[in-house]
Enzyme design. Structure first.
Site, PDB file in Angstrom:
ATOM      1  N   ASP A   1       0.840  -1.119   0.138  1.00  0.00           N
ATOM      2  CA  ASP A   1       0.005  -0.117  -0.103  1.00  0.00           C
ATOM      3  C   ASP A   1       0.947   1.408  -0.101  1.00  0.00           C
ATOM      4  O   ASP A   1       2.040   1.138   0.511  1.00  0.00           O
ATOM      5  CB  ASP A   1      -0.822   0.077   1.406  1.00  0.00           C
TER       6      ASP A   1
ATOM      7  N   ASN B   1     -10.801  -2.928  -6.237  1.00  0.00           N
ATOM      8  CA  ASN B   1      -9.982  -1.885  -6.956  1.00  0.00           C
ATOM      9  C   ASN B   1     -10.467  -1.555  -8.385  1.00  0.00           C
ATOM     10  O   ASN B   1     -10.353  -0.492  -8.912  1.00  0.00           O
ATOM     11  CB  ASN B   1      -8.541  -2.500  -7.132  1.00  0.00           C
TER      12      ASN B   1
ATOM     13  N   ILE C   1      -7.120  -4.999   7.324  1.00  0.00           N
ATOM     14  CA  ILE C   1      -6.833  -6.351   6.271  1.00  0.00           C
ATOM     15  C   ILE C   1      -7.221  -5.985   4.989  1.00  0.00           C
ATOM     16  O   ILE C   1      -6.714  -6.743   3.961  1.00  0.00           O
ATOM     17  CB  ILE C   1      -7.697  -7.327   7.137  1.00  0.00           C
TER      18      ILE C   1
HETATM   19  C1  FPP Z   1      -2.041   0.050  -3.390  1.00  0.00           C
HETATM   20  O1  FPP Z   1      -1.312   1.501  -3.552  1.00  0.00           O
HETATM   21  C2  FPP Z   1      -1.235  -0.691  -4.422  1.00  0.00           C
HETATM   22  C3  FPP Z   1      -2.006  -1.035  -5.609  1.00  0.00           C
HETATM   23  C4  FPP Z   1      -3.536  -1.211  -5.557  1.00  0.00           C
HETATM   24  C5  FPP Z   1      -1.397  -1.795  -6.683  1.00  0.00           C
HETATM   25  C6  FPP Z   1      -0.115  -2.928  -6.157  1.00  0.00           C
HETATM   26  C7  FPP Z   1       0.459  -3.108  -7.437  1.00  0.00           C
HETATM   27  C8  FPP Z   1       1.662  -3.158  -7.923  1.00  0.00           C
HETATM   28  C9  FPP Z   1       2.800  -2.854  -6.825  1.00  0.00           C
HETATM   29  C10 FPP Z   1       2.259  -3.846  -8.884  1.00  0.00           C
HETATM   30  C11 FPP Z   1       2.313  -5.321  -8.939  1.00  0.00           C
HETATM   31  C12 FPP Z   1       2.786  -5.955 -10.392  1.00  0.00           C
HETATM   32  C13 FPP Z   1       2.630  -7.043 -10.603  1.00  0.00           C
HETATM   33  C14 FPP Z   1       3.020  -7.634 -11.915  1.00  0.00           C
HETATM   34  C15 FPP Z   1       2.527  -8.195  -9.452  1.00  0.00           C
HETATM   35  P1  FPP Z   1      -2.372   2.712  -3.516  1.00  0.00           P
HETATM   36  O2  FPP Z   1      -2.756   3.094  -4.997  1.00  0.00           O
HETATM   37  O3  FPP Z   1      -3.887   2.104  -2.784  1.00  0.00           O
HETATM   38  O4  FPP Z   1      -1.727   3.696  -2.807  1.00  0.00           O
HETATM   39  P2  FPP Z   1      -2.453   4.882  -2.021  1.00  0.00           P
HETATM   40  O5  FPP Z   1      -3.071   4.300  -0.923  1.00  0.00           O
HETATM   41  O6  FPP Z   1      -1.321   5.804  -1.575  1.00  0.00           O
HETATM   42  O7  FPP Z   1      -3.412   5.706  -2.998  1.00  0.00           O
END
Ligand code: FPP
Length: 268
Positions: free
Chosen positions: A36, A84, A211
């Site tokens: 996150d 998401n 969670i």
């Molecule tokens: C949460 O941060 C992250 C995600 C929803 C995406 C996670 C995906 C990756 C790290 C790429 C993985 C790649 C592969 C190929 C498995 P957020 O966007 O919710 O951050 P925020 O809470 O700060 O807005």
């Protein structure tokens, strides 16, 4: 039984090279991660959110490599939840393209590292191109003997539980299983993690204390580690800190005494 088959995962880890702070005998067998903070990382740098996800891939590659080098048996990450989809279409589209790009680009390296990759979640909702790449990656790495790398994509813990219940109900109606014989082991075998031990450690980055519908059944007795570090900044030092914290925990599984994974090796 051959001599090597009697070696425990803990004993096997003694052959790896570890940072001196870590106790090789107390490395978690299974680590789950809620990655996150990508968006906040990007915002803090004045960058578009997408750049945070791209940087998140680098953090993931580092974490996978370290877990693999340190003998962690399984790494399960939350890449895209059933919730998401409610993000702006542009961000969802970017993430889907990123998954495809990374899968294509990293497949050879995953094979070389002997990683066995799996995708957990409702994959039918993904584009056919992504589904094909997932099939290719899982098939080509299925016989690998290294770390199990589980990528939760369009995954939701509640949905997973409902689907397991539906399958068991159907088998009961069809007379294949006696409902009275459905116990925790039978139920767990219906989950997407049927081949894994439950996570020993859940890491959540960016300071959120939730969670978020991740591995609801499997996390029942996991140790939870929350760090303020945003996912793209999660590096070797951050992982060592998480593991040191885990190694300081007393795991009682509802009892009164610490329960070690390998009573032959541990005296705590
Ligand atoms: C949460 O941060 C992250 C995600 C929803 C995406 C996670 C995906 C990756 C790290 C790429 C993985 C790649 C592969 C190929 C498995 P957020 O966007 O919710 O951050 P925020 O809470 O700060 O807005």
């Amino acid at each position: 039984m051959t001599k090597s088959s009697s070696i425990t995962p803990q004993e096997k880890r003694l052959t790896f090279s570890f940072p001196k702070e870590l106790d090789p005998l107390r490395i978690p067998e299974h680590i789950a991660v809620i990655m996150d903070g990508n968006g906040r990382w990007a915002k803090a740098k004045g960058l578009p959110r997408a750049m945070g996800h791209t940087a998140g891939v680098d953090a993931l590659k580092t974490t996978l490599k370290l877990c693999s080098n340190w003998g962690v048996g399984a790494l399960t990450v939350y890449a895209f939840s059933t919730e998401n989809w409610s993000r702006p279409g542009e961000e969802v589209g970017f993430l889907m393209t990123l998954f495809k790009r990374v899968l294509k680009r990293e497949l050879e390296s995953l094979k070389l590292q002997k990683v066995r990759i799996s995708f957990l979640g409702d994959l039918e909702k993904l584009s056919s191109e992504l589904q094909d790449l997932i099939l290719e990656a899982t098939t080509l790495t299925a016989k690998n003997t290294g770390i199990n790398f589980n990528v939760c994509t369009n995954y939701g813990g509640r949905r997973e539980l409902v689907k397991a219940a539906q399958r068991l109900a159907l088998r009961s109606v069809n007379g294949e299983i006696d409902p009275a014989l459905i116990d925790e082991n039978v139920f767990a075998a219906e989950l997407s993690t049927a081949n894994e031990v439950d996570p020993d450690l859940l890491i959540r980055t960016s300071g959120e204390r939730r969670i978020s519908n991740f591995l609801l059944w499997q996390l029942a007795y996991s140790e939870i580690y929350i760090t303020e570090t945003l996912w793209p900044d999660f590096d070797e030092n951050a992982l060592i800190k998480a593991l040191l914290d885990y190694q300081s925990r007393c795991r009682r599984f509802g009892g009164l005494k610490h329960v070690s994974k390998d009573k032959r090796n541990l005296e705590i």
